[in-house]
Write an enzyme that holds these catalytic residues in place. Structure first.
Site, short mmCIF file in Angstrom:
data_model
loop_
_atom_site.label_atom_id
_atom_site.label_comp_id
_atom_site.label_asym_id
_atom_site.label_seq_id
_atom_site.Cartn_x
_atom_site.Cartn_y
_atom_site.Cartn_z
N ASP A 580 0.78 -1.23 0.00
CA ASP A 580 0.00 0.00 0.00
C ASP A 580 0.82 1.30 0.00
OD1 ASP A 580 -1.72 -2.09 0.31
OD2 ASP A 580 -3.03 -1.11 1.73
N GLU A 814 -3.58 -7.65 12.95
CA GLU A 814 -3.13 -7.39 11.58
C GLU A 814 -1.66 -7.00 11.55
OE1 GLU A 814 -4.45 -4.52 7.81
OE2 GLU A 814 -5.07 -4.01 9.84
#
Length: 844
Positions: A580, A814
């Site tokens: 990202d 995460e």
């Protein structure tokens, strides 16, 4: 003098002399020439018009043809038969917890047919605390599968404020429609809670497909005792709701409610229940006064102006809810029985279910130790319980999805619906990412292939059966209305020029290694015919990467799909890379070279060569490409930065950027609120130029992570030194994603985007690092000892922190804070963070 001869003129002859005739002949020639030229121009013009029309119609045809390619499926035979998920072909996998986005439910591997549970605590401080879909906002203290074998049973624990719900299920195969299954839900108050036991409402619901029907059977006025039904895939069936068992509190009373209506779609079920709730019902607890509680009542769909009645009422399905309200502690069983299971020995309830459940638990424990061997490695029982939960949560997070993606190519003015298809896949996070992601799935299958190779083959087959004719697979599978309801609009459309790391090659590599080491075992024997069916699509997939993601130089590669609005981003994101907001070239351009993609292509070409050779297919081209790409000299030429002393991307770049509040002019005397809010926008203080990006972090490590560097490469020494440097990548919790010395370390990318891959510790990349250290630590070379030492230290740090955070918070996360080790981001994140199990087992 000679005699002058007279000219005799006949009646046919011209009265003019020859000298006089010449101009007339020239005129005729000129006229003829002009006529010929004119005709030529006319013919050319006609030809050009015809050619232009042909070109126009050809262009229209080609654009129309090209615009359809993005939604045209691959022409080769499907890897999985269309009936592969039916009860007749795969009865043992037909029913399962295949709706991971809800806290607890059962689903068939088909578009519909679901049975699921909701719950709420009565008389709580909050007016509405309905639990249905997994939401981080529910703030549960934890919910986790403790055991799940992916086939026959599962045990889950959900801690909600002052009570815990334990959900268990067991399946029994029989008949032609997937057999029977039973749920058991046990509710207990926390010991540290107040003396008054909580009152809980459990809501069990069933939603049939559009071809089916449900009939309710009532007892004792308002108690829904059972549901019978029929559908093409299930045949005749019965769902029985047994009365609660409350142990010591024999005087406990129950309250019952039920709702029967039609549902337009699974994504509407929570809203339907909420809109049907009413406070007019009274509950009488064993001790205490009567109180009004919230229960399902009649449902009246909200009427919107200009709303038209659906043309086909059968697009709506039967939806039945059974609510039981009872004070803790209690236990309830729900039994599903298939009408075609004629010779069942007994009902799967009570002590029979308990016996079956204990047998499955024992088999699970035995298989877990046989595969992962954590007891023999000296891990404590609490560590082993954590590892079992990590594996079980990935298995319990398997989902079966059906629907259409929304896609677009450069030849489409507007997005199109991709052909409807099914996807059987694991999901990264049940709460935040309850759908399939291409690059996540390769990491998921590294763990699941150890447990169940057949599961991995089916998952890979489903992904490749979604491939289009070009070789493109949409990287994020947002299938159907229910999935789209959970995704922001800007991420829904998938574009066919955009890739994702081809991590499924990692899973294929594992299957090949299993085939070579365990070729005589029943679990691995089907791999060879599976690879044969897969190969035509695998070739197309690889060629798509190798042609659409090429870079500006020979044998270089570039991710497509970077954010183009450079004014709003500190560093435009590269979502397609999976990393990202990791810093890339500050100004996206066609001149970029991405080192991580180069390494993914090196890995992929090598595995393509291995599979082709294994199948007896032409493999030399893949082998040649692999040898070229893994050449360390080429890698150094394209990506080694002498300034950084590390591998790096290359592109149009400047480090002199920052986010600044834009200036908004407000005329004197005018109210400020009437003018636009000043945004954070990017300020470029020095013009970019073509150069190495010099961002030290995960991307820099890829030649090491994917084991492309030779063991004696001097570059390996620099990488190992940077990894162990606490001012750069090393932390007590794992490797951070971006060096602390980088200008963008922990910097926001926009006003609304906090740092994501700019410092936190991610387990998937740390797993690759541990795996690579294990490889170099066991391979002869000048850095073998250093790699072996780092392997032990890094592996220990990661395992200890992920385990400690699970114990403390109830979740696997995460990502992990590089300063404190605390879990952060979405949770539970039992996708690639569960690779901790492989590090514990030292399975690489």
């Amino acid at each position: 003098m000679g005699r002058q001869r007279k000219r005799v003129v006949t009646g046919d002859a011209s009265p003019y002399s020859r000298r006089d005739e010449r101009p007339s002949a020239l005129n005729r020639k000129e006229k003829k020439k002009k006529t010929d030229i004119g005709k030529l121009f006319i013919n050319i013009s006609i030809g050009l018009c015809i050619f232009s029309l042909m070109w126009f119609f050809y262009a229209v045809y080609m654009r129309s043809s090209l615009s359809k390619r993005v939604v045209t499926l691959h022409p080769s035979s499907r890897i999985l038969d269309a009936n592969s998920t039916t009860a007749k072909v795969s009865s043992e996998r037909f029913w399962g917890s295949y709706r991971p986005q809800v806290y607890f439910g059962m689903k068939t591997r088909s578009p519909r047919s679901v049975v699921t549970m909701m719950w709420m605590r009565q008389f709580s401080n909050s007016d509405m605390n309905l639990r249905h879909t997994c939401e981080q906002g529910d703030r549960l203290q934890g919910y986790s599968w403790l055991m799940h074998d992916g086939l026959t049973f599962g045990v889950q624990e959900m801690r909600d404020n002052d009570f815990t719900l334990t959900t268990e299920f067991v399946k029994r195969i029989g008949g032609d429609h997937g057999g029977d299954w039973t749920w058991r839900i046990t509710a207990k108050q926390h010991q540290s809670s107040a003396s008054q036991p909580p009152v809980i409402s459990l809501m069990f619901y069933a939603a049939a497909d559009t071809q089916g029907s449900l009939q309710t059977h009532m007892e004792e006025k308002n108690r829904l005792a059972s549901i019978t039904g029929f559908s093409e895939e299930l045949g005749n069936f019965k769902i029985t709701f047994r009365k609660p068992v409350t142990g010591e509190l024999s005087s406990t009373k129950y309250a019952y409610n039920y709702l029967q209506t039609l549902s337009p779609g699974l994504e509407k079920l929570t809203d339907i229940v909420k809109l049907s709730l009413n406070r007019r019902f009274v509950f009488s607890p064993p001790s205490g006064e009567k109180r009004h509680y919230i229960g399902v009542d009649t449902y009246k769909p909200p009427h919107h102006q200009n709303q038209q009645k659906a043309a086909d009422p059968r697009k709506e399905s039967d939806f039945v809810v059974h609510q039981v309200t009872v004070q803790t502690p209690f236990q309830i069983e729900v039994l599903f029985e298939s009408g075609s299971f004629y010779n069942r020995p007994n009902q799967l309830v009570g002590s029979i279910m308990t016996q079956e459940l204990e047998r499955r638990k024992a088999e699970f424990n035995s298989k877990f130790e046989k595969i992962f061997g954590l007891e023999s490695k000296g891990f404590s029982q609490t560590h082993i319980k954590f590892a079992k939960a990590a594996l079980s949560n990935m298995l319990g997070g398997m989902g079966y999805f059906y629907g259409e993606s929304v896609v677009q190519s450069v030849y489409n003015e507007y997005p199109l619906l991709y052909p409807g298809g099914a996807l059987f896949t694991a999901v990264p996070s049940r709460s935040f990412f309850p759908r399939g992601f291409l690059w996540d799935e390769g990491f998921h299958q590294l763990l699941l292939s150890k447990w169940d190779p057949q599961l991995t083959r089916e998952v890979i087959g489903h992904w490749f059966d979604l491939m289009n004719i070009e070789g493109w697979i949409p990287r994020e599978q947002i299938l159907g209305d229910e999935a789209r309801s959970k995704v922001p609009a800007e991420f829904i459309v998938q574009r066919n020029e955009n890739a994702n790391p081809p991590t499924l090659f990692l899973a294929l590599q594992e299957l090949i290694e299993q085939l070579s080491s365990k070729s005589d075992e029943a679990a691995t024997r089907p791999t060879l015919p599976f690879l044969r069916r897969l190969f035509p699509r695998l070739k197309t997939w690889f060629e798509w990467y190798n042609t659409t993601q090429t870079g500006p130089k020979p044998n270089s590669y570039r991710w497509r799909g970077r954010d183009k609005d450079t004014n709003l981003y500190l560093n435009p994101k590269t979502l397609t890379s999976g990393l990202d907001d990791y810093p890339r070239a500050s100004h996206p351009s066609a001149d970029e070279r991405h080192v991580d993609l180069h390494c993914w292509m090196t890995l992929s070409s090598g595995i393509m060569a291995s599979i082709a050779q294994l199948l007896g297919e032409p493999h030399q081209d893949y082998k040649v490409l692999h040898d070229v790409l893994r050449d360390n000299n080429l890698l150094n030429d394209l990506h080694w930065s002498e300034q950084l002393r590390a591998f790096s991307d290359y592109g149009n770049h400047t480090q002199n950027v920052s986010l600044q509040r834009e200036k908004v002019y407000v005329p004197p005397g005018q109210p400020r609120h009437q003018f636009p809010v000043a945004r954070l926008v990017r300020s470029v203080r020095r013009a970019p130029k073509l150069q190495y990006v010099n961002a030290l972090g995960y991307v820099s490590l890829f030649p090491f992570l994917l084991q492309i560097l030779q063991p004696d490469s001097p570059k390996l020494e620099h990488i190992l030194r940077d990894m162990r440097d606490p001012t750069k990548l090393w932390t007590p919790f794992g490797l951070r994603s971006l060096s602390k010395t980088d200008p963008l370390y922990m910097e926001r990318n926009t006003e609304h985007d906090p740092p994501y891959w700019r410092g936190p510790v991610w387990i998937n990349i740390n797993y690759l690092a541990v795996r690579a250290l294990y490889h170099y630590g066991n391979t002869e070379g000048p850095y073998q000892e250093k790699a072996a030492d780092l392997y032990k230290e890094l592996r220990t740090n990661i395992i200890n922190n992920v385990y400690a955070q699970f114990v403390e918070t109830g979740y696997i996360w995460e990502q992990y804070n590089d300063g404190t080790g605390r879990g952060q981001g979405s949770h539970p994140f039992t996708g690639w963070s569960s690779l901790t199990v492989l590090m514990m087992a030292e399975h690489y």
